[in-house]
Design a protein around this motif. Structure first.
Motif, PDB file in Angstrom:
ATOM      1  N   MET B 146      -6.279  26.130  -3.308  1.00 31.21           N
ATOM      2  CA  MET B 146      -5.161  26.488  -2.427  1.00 31.21           C
ATOM      3  C   MET B 146      -5.488  26.271  -0.944  1.00 31.21           C
ATOM      4  O   MET B 146      -4.673  25.692  -0.225  1.00 31.21           O
ATOM      5  CB  MET B 146      -4.750  27.948  -2.694  1.00 31.21           C
ATOM      6  N   TYR B 149      -5.191  22.681  -0.285  1.00 33.96           N
ATOM      7  CA  TYR B 149      -3.792  22.253  -0.315  1.00 33.96           C
ATOM      8  C   TYR B 149      -3.086  22.636   0.990  1.00 33.96           C
ATOM      9  O   TYR B 149      -2.329  21.845   1.553  1.00 33.96           O
ATOM     10  CB  TYR B 149      -3.072  22.895  -1.510  1.00 33.96           C
ATOM     11  N   PHE B 152      -4.030  20.339   3.645  1.00 34.51           N
ATOM     12  CA  PHE B 152      -3.297  19.078   3.465  1.00 34.51           C
ATOM     13  C   PHE B 152      -1.899  19.197   4.080  1.00 34.51           C
ATOM     14  O   PHE B 152      -1.444  18.313   4.798  1.00 34.51           O
ATOM     15  CB  PHE B 152      -3.219  18.740   1.969  1.00 34.51           C
ATOM     16  N   LEU B 153      -1.224  20.329   3.821  1.00 37.41           N
ATOM     17  CA  LEU B 153       0.124  20.514   4.368  1.00 37.41           C
ATOM     18  C   LEU B 153       0.097  20.561   5.901  1.00 37.41           C
ATOM     19  O   LEU B 153       0.993  20.057   6.569  1.00 37.41           O
ATOM     20  CB  LEU B 153       0.755  21.808   3.847  1.00 37.41           C
ATOM     21  N   SER B 157       2.461  17.595   6.834  1.00 36.81           N
ATOM     22  CA  SER B 157       3.842  18.062   6.842  1.00 36.81           C
ATOM     23  C   SER B 157       4.209  18.641   8.200  1.00 36.81           C
ATOM     24  O   SER B 157       3.344  18.873   9.046  1.00 36.81           O
ATOM     25  CB  SER B 157       4.059  19.145   5.779  1.00 36.81           C
ATOM     26  N   LEU B 159       5.832  21.529   8.204  1.00 38.97           N
ATOM     27  CA  LEU B 159       6.122  22.926   7.876  1.00 38.97           C
ATOM     28  C   LEU B 159       5.451  23.853   8.885  1.00 38.97           C
ATOM     29  O   LEU B 159       4.307  23.616   9.279  1.00 38.97           O
ATOM     30  CB  LEU B 159       5.585  23.259   6.474  1.00 38.97           C
ATOM     31  N   ARG B 163       5.068  29.475   6.960  1.00 40.56           N
ATOM     32  CA  ARG B 163       5.517  29.082   5.615  1.00 40.56           C
ATOM     33  C   ARG B 163       4.359  28.561   4.779  1.00 40.56           C
ATOM     34  O   ARG B 163       4.286  28.794   3.578  1.00 40.56           O
ATOM     35  CB  ARG B 163       6.624  28.028   5.707  1.00 40.56           C
ATOM     36  N   LEU B 167       2.262  30.614   1.017  1.00 41.33           N
ATOM     37  CA  LEU B 167       2.331  29.950  -0.294  1.00 41.33           C
ATOM     38  C   LEU B 167       1.288  30.515  -1.246  1.00 41.33           C
ATOM     39  O   LEU B 167       0.158  30.781  -0.846  1.00 41.33           O
ATOM     40  CB  LEU B 167       2.097  28.445  -0.138  1.00 41.33           C
ATOM     41  N   ILE B 170       5.208  31.621  -7.032  1.00 42.71           N
ATOM     42  CA  ILE B 170       6.542  31.049  -7.096  1.00 42.71           C
ATOM     43  C   ILE B 170       7.383  31.987  -7.967  1.00 42.71           C
ATOM     44  O   ILE B 170       6.923  32.474  -8.995  1.00 42.71           O
ATOM     45  CB  ILE B 170       6.483  29.586  -7.618  1.00 42.71           C
ATOM     46  N   VAL B 185       0.355  30.374  -8.510  1.00 44.22           N
ATOM     47  CA  VAL B 185       0.050  28.947  -8.620  1.00 44.22           C
ATOM     48  C   VAL B 185      -1.238  28.600  -7.874  1.00 44.22           C
ATOM     49  O   VAL B 185      -1.534  27.434  -7.644  1.00 44.22           O
ATOM     50  CB  VAL B 185       1.215  28.073  -8.085  1.00 44.22           C
ATOM     51  N   LYS B 190      -1.331  21.250  -8.089  1.00 46.14           N
ATOM     52  CA  LYS B 190      -0.225  21.013  -7.158  1.00 46.14           C
ATOM     53  C   LYS B 190      -0.078  19.504  -6.986  1.00 46.14           C
ATOM     54  O   LYS B 190      -0.994  18.839  -6.523  1.00 46.14           O
ATOM     55  CB  LYS B 190      -0.498  21.742  -5.834  1.00 46.14           C
ATOM     56  N   ALA B 202       7.558  16.197  -1.902  1.00 44.52           N
ATOM     57  CA  ALA B 202       7.690  17.440  -2.650  1.00 44.52           C
ATOM     58  C   ALA B 202       6.384  17.717  -3.381  1.00 44.52           C
ATOM     59  O   ALA B 202       5.740  16.798  -3.890  1.00 44.52           O
ATOM     60  CB  ALA B 202       8.840  17.353  -3.651  1.00 44.52           C
ATOM     61  N   SER B 203       5.982  18.975  -3.371  1.00 46.62           N
ATOM     62  CA  SER B 203       4.832  19.398  -4.178  1.00 46.62           C
ATOM     63  C   SER B 203       5.373  20.143  -5.386  1.00 46.62           C
ATOM     64  O   SER B 203       6.141  21.089  -5.258  1.00 46.62           O
ATOM     65  CB  SER B 203       3.911  20.316  -3.374  1.00 46.62           C
ATOM     66  N   ILE B 204       4.960  19.682  -6.548  1.00 42.23           N
ATOM     67  CA  ILE B 204       5.483  20.185  -7.816  1.00 42.23           C
ATOM     68  C   ILE B 204       4.390  20.983  -8.519  1.00 42.23           C
ATOM     69  O   ILE B 204       3.217  20.593  -8.485  1.00 42.23           O
ATOM     70  CB  ILE B 204       5.914  18.991  -8.717  1.00 42.23           C
ATOM     71  N   VAL B 205       4.780  22.087  -9.136  1.00 43.32           N
ATOM     72  CA  VAL B 205       3.836  22.861  -9.939  1.00 43.32           C
ATOM     73  C   VAL B 205       4.396  23.034 -11.346  1.00 43.32           C
ATOM     74  O   VAL B 205       5.592  22.826 -11.581  1.00 43.32           O
ATOM     75  CB  VAL B 205       3.558  24.252  -9.324  1.00 43.32           C
TER      76      VAL B 205
END
Lengths: 266, 392
Positions: B146, B149, B152-153, B157, B159, B163, B167, B170, B185, B190, B202-205
């Protein structure tokens, strides 16, 4: 014999993108089109109809305005169409979507001499997953990336494109094929087709129409039931605005070559 | 012809997520040769397995493919499960999906990566549907850890920090009870992928089912340096393949290699692409692009218009319905820069655009833009690049 063609209405990506401040797509500002690969699937089905006189049925999942797309397809020659639509289906990922569409196809009925055609992938998600997942749910064999389709009785032979060549694959109906643009050039609507389209049958399948189908698992439909969920969606940082070089003569080109050479890019 | 399939482990339940362990990579081979992207996925899988503190396992299907298994160890695999069977010699969805799903049902990996080739994108969704789990298509970035990740954002990103910071879980409604449930998560895969030409990400879980599955775009993940000692030490496990002609609905009549050598856009460092702008003299425009590409040691590509108009063959197409490329230099000649084109080339290290229309969207993502007639500018670019290279 009939061919069930799965189609999707998508935002047009041949122009510019309209994005909301929160990073989601502004669908209201973008024109919708029939997904390009799906048009090739429709054309492939209509060609087989021309040859064999079979029936062509279009199936889509989407909001009620998707009816307009189905009417266009019926004006091209599709005989009948189904719109799978319901709030319960909203926000579905590819797994949930394919489950719902498979239940829809199963409700319409797939006979032993039928075919299911899909486009390879939709340009709004680019996943290419829904076709194969529908096939799995219905226990149909699949052939993806079809660039040629030949049918002889209940045997179909398909040229399946690979990155470095192709495979010729033979299969018995019923089976599912995903189509790519190399397959054909889609026809236009005909004048008589436009006249006839509103007298052709279009059926809406909502949640109540599908909920008792054995393929529907309530725990895996819709936004919250989907196996995959969006953790975050975001926009990447704006790239530094590029440099417009002055002029367009030899000096400009030499300047550019100089910059690239200095940066060891060339 | 319908074929009913059953998993080798009939008790398999993808929702019992605590039972799942290890990272698996589907190692694609064609005609007994490993696809280079398998090494990229093994390298990326190594990173994820380290973050999870588990083993990395390569899954290799084919007919007598033991000889190419050990090399996977050299890129980071702890173990390779080899599945040999005459019916696995050539790829078919029927045979490959059965063996992959059987093995997963018995060994229960928590994450499963597949290269997003024409074969991987045929196999992945079929397996995910059969195993009742989630699959994210065409990923370009993967994380487990995490904090990594979130870093990385922060770099990739826009963001805001608050925010990103919060994270970790979810909230999902349980459709059966109608209650909202929180899913952690922080230890899950991710999977990040671009949409609409990289304008949206988009990051999908996949919080409730295992294995979390991803197809991964070829050419994106970095390959580890090869380590012969690790290749020698890799554990090889032979899987007892259960497969018969009854499992096969499809028959592959022949496999044909492209007669003409197809252009290798994905591996190219320099790409010169042409679009609608060459319409007034198609042959001349392509010739100019070829000359420029030759000076750079690169290849020629084209926009959808160039392919749909029949000016170039389909293997040249860059964009959403063509190839996604990431060369050192991408030169767009007479290409306006639609979303679907940008989707295939916006990750290029340096983008140069030549277009008559100063408002063309391509200039918004170009590092260097020249507003002018490509038929005049391109020969000058060729000459200038040739001179610059000669001066080195």
């Amino acid at each position: 014999m009939k061919i069930l063609v799965c189609v999707k209405q998508v935002p047009d990506t041949s122009g510019r993108l309209a994005v909301n401040p929160d990073g989601t797509l502004n669908r209201a500002l973008m024109q919708t089109i029939i997904n390009p690969d799906d048009m090739n699937a429709v054309e492939a089905a209509l060609k087989l109809k021309d040859e064999t006189g079979c029936k062509v049925v279009a199936v889509t999942m989407g909001p009620p305005p998707a009816e307009g797309m189905l009417r266009e397809l019926m004006a091209m020659g599709v005989d009948e169409s189904y719109l799978i639509s319901g709030r319960e289906f909203g926000g579905s990922d590819t797994y949930a979507t394919s489950q719902i569409i498979a239940a829809g196809l199963d409700t319409i009925g797939i006979d032993d001499d039928d075919l299911v055609f899909c486009g390879r992938q939709a340009i709004d998600g680019d996943t290419a997953q829904v076709g194969p997942q529908i096939a799995e749910k219905l226990h149909l064999p699949q052939i993806t990336y079809a660039a040629e389709i030949h049918k002889d009785g209940n045997t179909i032979t398909v040229k399946r494109v690979l990155e470095d060549g192709y495979m010729m694959i033979k299969e018995q109906t019923p089976c599912m094929v995903t189509c790519i643009k190399e397959l054909n050039t889609p026809r236009y609507m005909s004048v008589s087709g436009i006249f006839e389209t509103y007298s052709k049958p279009m059926t809406v399948l909502d949640y109540n129409a599908l909920k008792d189908n054995p393929l529907i698992d309530k725990s895996t439909i819709g936004l919250s039931g989907s196996p995959t969920n969006i953790l975050t969606s975001f926009t990447p940082p704006q790239k530094e605005p590029g440099k417009m070089l002055e002029g367009n003569d030899m000096k400009t080109c030499e300047t550019l070559a100089g910059i690239l050479s200095e940066k060891h890019i060339i | 012809m319908r074929i009913k399939t059953e998993l080798a482990n009939k008790e398999f339940d993808s929702s019992k997520i605590a039972e799942f362990k290890n990272v698996w990579v589907f190692c694609e081979q064609r005609e007994g040769k490993m696809m280079p992207t398998s090494f990229e996925l093994i390298s990326e899988g190594r990173k994820l397995a380290n973050e999870l503190g588990v083993n990395l396992v390569g899954l290799l299907l084919g007919d007598n493919v033991d000889g190419i298994a050990k090399e996977l160890g050299g890129y980071g695999a702890d173990e390779v499960i080899v599945c040999n069977h005459p019916l696995l010699k050539t790829y078919t969805t029927d045979a490959y999906a059965k063996v992959v799903c059987d093995a997963i049902s018995e060994f229960k990996p928590e994450a499963f990566l597949i290269a997003a080739t024409n074969i991987g994108r045929d196999l992945g969704p079929r397996c995910a549907a059969r195993l009742h789990t989630g699959l994210c298509a065409d990923c370009t970035h993967l994380d487990v850890d995490m904090p990594a990740y979130k870093d990385f954002l922060r770099s990739a990103s826009t963001l805001p920090e608050d925010r990103i910071d919060k994270l970790g879980t979810i909230m999902l409604k349980n459709n059966l009870t109608d209650k909202m449930e929180a899913h952690d998560v922080s230890r899950g895969l991710k999977m990040t992928r671009p949409a609409f030409g990289g304008n949206l990400m988009a990051s999908i879980v996949c919080p409730r089912f295992r294995p979390a599955m991803a197809t991964v775009r070829p050419g994106v993940m970095k390959k580890n340096p090869f380590d012969q000692a690790k290749a020698d030490a890799v554990k090889i496990t032979k899987y007892n393949v259960q497969l018969s002609q009854d499992d096969m609905a499809t028959e592959v009549i022949e496999v044909v290699k492209a007669a003409k050598k197809l252009v290798d856009l994905i591996g190219a460092d320099y790409i010169v692409s042409v679009g609608r702008g060459i319409s007034k003299d198609v042959e001349g425009g392509i010739k100019l692009a070829e000359e420029l590409a030759e000076v750079l040691g690169g290849v020629v590509g084209g926009s959808r218009v160039a392919i749909d108009s029949g000016w170039l063959t389909a293997d040249h197409q860059v964009g959403q319905t063509g190839k996604t490329v990431h060369p050192k230099v991408y030169i767009a000649l007479g290409i306006s820069g639609s979303i679907q084109h940008k989707a295939g080339m916006s990750e290029s290290e340096c983008i140069i655009a030549v277009n008559k229309n100063e408002n063309a969207p391509i200039f918004e993502i170009a590092d260097y833009g020249i507003c002018g007639d490509l038929f005049k500018v391109t020969p000058m670019l060729t000459e200038a690049f040739k001179a610059a290279k000669a001066a080195k």
